[in-house]
Each structure stands twice: as C-alpha cells, then as structure tokens.
Design a protein around this motif. Sequence first.
Motif, short mmCIF file in Angstrom:
data_model
loop_
_atom_site.label_atom_id
_atom_site.label_comp_id
_atom_site.label_asym_id
_atom_site.label_seq_id
_atom_site.Cartn_x
_atom_site.Cartn_y
_atom_site.Cartn_z
N ILE A 1 69.83 -44.82 72.70
CA ILE A 1 68.88 -45.67 73.41
C ILE A 1 67.47 -45.12 73.28
CG2 ILE A 1 68.15 -46.41 75.71
CD1 ILE A 1 71.09 -46.72 76.45
N LYS A 2 67.30 -43.82 73.42
CA LYS A 2 65.96 -43.24 73.28
C LYS A 2 65.40 -43.48 71.88
CE LYS A 2 65.54 -39.65 76.79
NZ LYS A 2 66.32 -40.31 77.82
N ARG A 3 66.23 -43.35 70.88
CA ARG A 3 65.76 -43.62 69.51
C ARG A 3 65.35 -45.08 69.36
NH1 ARG A 3 69.97 -39.86 68.85
NH2 ARG A 3 69.44 -38.09 67.52
N ALA A 4 66.16 -45.98 69.90
CA ALA A 4 65.85 -47.40 69.77
C ALA A 4 64.58 -47.75 70.54
CB ALA A 4 67.03 -48.23 70.28
N GLN A 5 64.44 -47.21 71.74
CA GLN A 5 63.24 -47.50 72.53
C GLN A 5 61.98 -46.99 71.85
OE1 GLN A 5 64.17 -45.78 76.36
NE2 GLN A 5 65.21 -47.62 77.08
N ARG A 6 62.05 -45.86 71.20
CA ARG A 6 60.90 -45.35 70.46
C ARG A 6 60.59 -46.26 69.27
NH1 ARG A 6 56.62 -43.04 71.09
NH2 ARG A 6 56.60 -42.22 68.99
N THR A 7 61.59 -46.95 68.76
CA THR A 7 61.38 -47.84 67.62
C THR A 7 60.68 -49.12 68.03
OG1 THR A 7 63.32 -46.97 66.45
CG2 THR A 7 62.54 -49.15 65.80
N TYR A 8 61.12 -49.74 69.14
CA TYR A 8 60.55 -51.04 69.49
C TYR A 8 59.54 -50.99 70.63
CZ TYR A 8 64.28 -51.30 73.11
OH TYR A 8 65.14 -51.06 74.16
N GLY A 9 59.19 -49.81 71.13
CA GLY A 9 58.19 -49.77 72.18
C GLY A 9 58.05 -48.40 72.81
N ARG A 10 58.35 -48.32 74.09
CA ARG A 10 58.16 -47.11 74.87
C ARG A 10 59.49 -46.61 75.42
NH1 ARG A 10 53.01 -45.52 73.56
NH2 ARG A 10 51.50 -47.16 73.98
N LEU A 11 59.49 -45.39 75.94
CA LEU A 11 60.68 -44.83 76.54
C LEU A 11 60.77 -45.19 78.02
CD1 LEU A 11 60.82 -41.20 75.06
CD2 LEU A 11 62.16 -43.19 74.38
N PHE A 12 61.98 -45.44 78.48
CA PHE A 12 62.17 -45.71 79.90
C PHE A 12 61.91 -44.45 80.72
CE2 PHE A 12 64.77 -46.05 83.77
CZ PHE A 12 64.32 -47.26 84.27
N THR A 13 62.35 -43.30 80.22
CA THR A 13 62.13 -42.06 80.94
C THR A 13 62.30 -40.85 80.04
OG1 THR A 13 62.87 -40.70 82.82
CG2 THR A 13 64.57 -41.93 81.65
N VAL A 14 61.61 -39.78 80.38
CA VAL A 14 61.88 -38.49 79.78
C VAL A 14 63.13 -37.93 80.46
CG1 VAL A 14 59.46 -38.01 79.27
CG2 VAL A 14 60.44 -37.24 81.44
N SER A 15 63.79 -36.99 79.82
CA SER A 15 64.92 -36.29 80.43
C SER A 15 64.35 -35.12 81.23
CB SER A 15 65.89 -35.80 79.36
OG SER A 15 66.47 -36.89 78.67
N GLY A 16 64.38 -35.25 82.56
CA GLY A 16 63.75 -34.25 83.39
C GLY A 16 64.31 -32.85 83.22
N VAL A 17 65.51 -32.74 82.66
CA VAL A 17 66.13 -31.43 82.48
C VAL A 17 65.40 -30.59 81.45
CG1 VAL A 17 67.79 -32.25 80.77
CG2 VAL A 17 68.33 -30.25 82.15
N ILE A 18 64.81 -31.24 80.43
CA ILE A 18 64.00 -30.53 79.43
C ILE A 18 62.95 -31.49 78.89
CG2 ILE A 18 65.76 -30.98 77.66
CD1 ILE A 18 64.70 -28.34 76.31
N CYS A 19 61.69 -31.17 79.13
CA CYS A 19 60.60 -32.02 78.67
C CYS A 19 59.32 -31.19 78.64
CB CYS A 19 60.43 -33.24 79.57
SG CYS A 19 60.38 -32.85 81.33
N ALA A 20 58.33 -31.71 77.96
CA ALA A 20 57.05 -31.03 77.85
C ALA A 20 55.93 -32.01 78.17
CB ALA A 20 56.86 -30.45 76.44
N PHE A 21 54.85 -31.50 78.76
CA PHE A 21 53.73 -32.35 79.18
C PHE A 21 52.41 -31.71 78.77
CE2 PHE A 21 57.13 -33.26 82.21
CZ PHE A 21 57.12 -34.64 82.25
#
Length: 417
Positions: free
Chosen positions: A195-215
């Motif tokens: 799902i994350k790959r598909a969302q990056r293809t057609y638009g934006r991500l619904f959410t980052v994975s709070g367990v590991i992310c960078a800002f």
Amino acid sequence: MTSLPWARWLFNFAFFYPIVMACFWMTGGLYYYLRRERKRPLHDAPPPMADTPFVSILVPCFNEEAHIAETIQALSAQEYPDFEIIAINDGSDDRTPELLDALVAEHPRLRVVHMSRNQGKANALRMGTLAARSDYLVCVDSDATADPHAVRWMVGHLVSGPRVGAVTGNPRIRNRTTLMGRMQIGEYSAIIGLIKRAQRTYGRLFTVSGVICAFRRTALHEVGFWSDRMVTEDIDISWRLQLAGWDIRYEPNAMCWILMPETIRGLWSQRLRWACGGVEVLLDHGRNVLAWKKRRLWGVLAEYMLSLTWAYIMLAIIVLWLVGQFVQLPPAWHVESILPRWHGVMLATVCMLQFATSLMIERRYEEKMGRHFYWVIWYPIAFWMLGMLTAVVALPRTLLHRPRRAAWVSPDRGVTA
C-alpha cells in the motif's frame, strides 16, 4: 443472494471493493518496485552519501525495562558516522529510568531526558526535539530493533530532497511463534508495504510508520510539531506535513524489527487506536484536502472513505442476515446468504495474487519470505473482520469522545516478548 437491485449493489460493493483496491495496490506497488527499487543496492549496502550531517535519534520510552537496552544497543551500532541518541523517559514507573541512566555509561552517544509524569508519546517527542542538536531527527520506538543501515537510508532522502519533510521506514515482525504473529508478517509485507508503494505512486502517503521514521526539524516547526490531542500522532503529523506542501517518502531499505500483539485483546486495542486515529484525521483535515492544491492527497482520502463505507456495508449485511435467521423480515430487508459464492473465489484468487506480488518484492529485504505464504491465506478471514469491526466502533467513539491529551499505556507485545 437477493433479487433486489439495491441489495445487489451492496453485495457487489462489499465483495468487489477489496478486489479493485488489491488491483490498485498491485499495479502501483509493481510500478514503484520496477522504477525505484529493482536496480537499487541491497539494504545492507547503501549508496555513499556526499554529505553525512549530524543526526539526532529520538527514543520515547514508557515502561520499557524489558526492551530498552536492546533498542539502544541496536541504535549505537548504526553504520552512520555522526549521531546522538536521546532517550526520553516519559514518566515510567518501572525500572526504565534506572536502566537508561546505567546505559549512558555504556553508550557515549546516549543522552537521557527524564519527565516527571506520563504525558504521551507526542509530548515526549517534542521534548526530545528541544534537546536535539540536529535538524535531522530519526524517531524509533523503544521496543524496536533498527537495522544497522536504517538511519543512513532515511537521512539520505532528507539530505537529497530539500522539500522532503519525513521518511517512513519498513517495519518487520519480530515475534513469529503464533498464528497471529505469522499472519502479521504477511500483513506488513503483503498489505502495508504494498500500500505504501502504491500510495507513493499515485499521490501521498496516508501515514508514516511511527515505529521508525525520520523528520526534518524545520518541517516539523512549520506545522507545529506533534499534537498531543491525537490518538495516533504519526497519522496526524503525516497529513499536516503534506497539507503544508512537504513530501513524505517511503524507504523499504530502512528496516526495523518490531514486536506486535499476539492476543485478541491486544490486537483489538491496537487496531481500534489506529482506526480512531484515522477518523480523527478525517474530521480534522478532511475538508482541507478538498482544495485543488491538495489534490495529490485525494487518493488517500478516497481510499480511506471507501474503506470506512465498506466496513459499515459489511456490518449491515451481516446484521440483516443474522436477524433474518430468527425473524421473518420484509422482502426489502431480506438477505438470503452472506456467502460470497462465485465471486468469493475471485476474491480469494486476487488476494493470493496480491500476496504473491508483495512477497516477490519483499524477498529483497528478507530471505525465505515464501515460507510465510501459507499463513497469509488466513489473513482475509481474521484481519478483514477485525478491521471492519474497529472501523465501525471508531467512528462513533471518536465523535463522542476526544481525549484532552493522548497519554500512552504499555501495549501487548506478543506472548514471546
């Protein structure tokens, strides 16, 4: 199933919506893989970076005496030249404070911030940001074990993309001794990763994975950092960053091994919290997404709205069928059967294709993924029902009760944690 046109539409939507979405996810996921992953180096051989800026790793903690030492050890072993680790003890009432103070002597990069009482993960992250010395922040949950190259993979996006506000990593299930744990292996690869790959293809991500992310700290500052009034701070910050024009990227090479619930009660609590977080974001930000300038978010908004609609339609069908077993309903309300029949075979076939597609992609990151294929086939029965019920409960619960401050409690981390 029934001769009434409106009922046929309900059944068609209920059973074909997952099929259509699976096709979207497979198409988008394959496109993402072929364009952005296939020719990239393996996760343990990240490409060299022209600049490796100083990085601050934030680890919010609450009652983590069983896992915090392992988490800090994994972060200290990151294959990155210059970083600090800031552990934020959010009012733990176990041995977490003492263990953290002892770990400072073993890990020179570690600093500890003690808070007098539990004020929630969002507030702990804000306090860690105030103590951080870098504009690049990597956030890791205190019960997770990061891959040695995870920081390098995520920070690479922040350095190379000036409008990249956040990067989400690739969580992998660590506890695999029960059927529930093994099904979640497939869920994180076959469902969430695709799902994350598909969302990056057609638009934006619904959410980052709070367990590991960078800002990027400047991006967080622009949107006001994490909100302590949201049940899921990771979903909320993802939407606010993207509404402000910042990009969020998915980095599958940034792997992190996590513990997940393996009891019905623990899984229910986790998924209900996720569902409530989605409803909160919809209520708070849904209207803002409708602006033409925010059109790249329309895909994830439509995806979420349709999934919520599907949950209520499925519930209505099941309730009508159950009532009809005991009471003679009028023809307009009669549901003959909830069995999917011929298109159920189609649904199962598409599910298997989706699982096979994602497992083929995920073999880059974990060998012998195919042996988990058998356990994934049980996912639609167990987790679709769970997702439906939590979505149905989350909407009225969120509308009727919004917490003033979202404090956290110790979650279920599996029977082998």
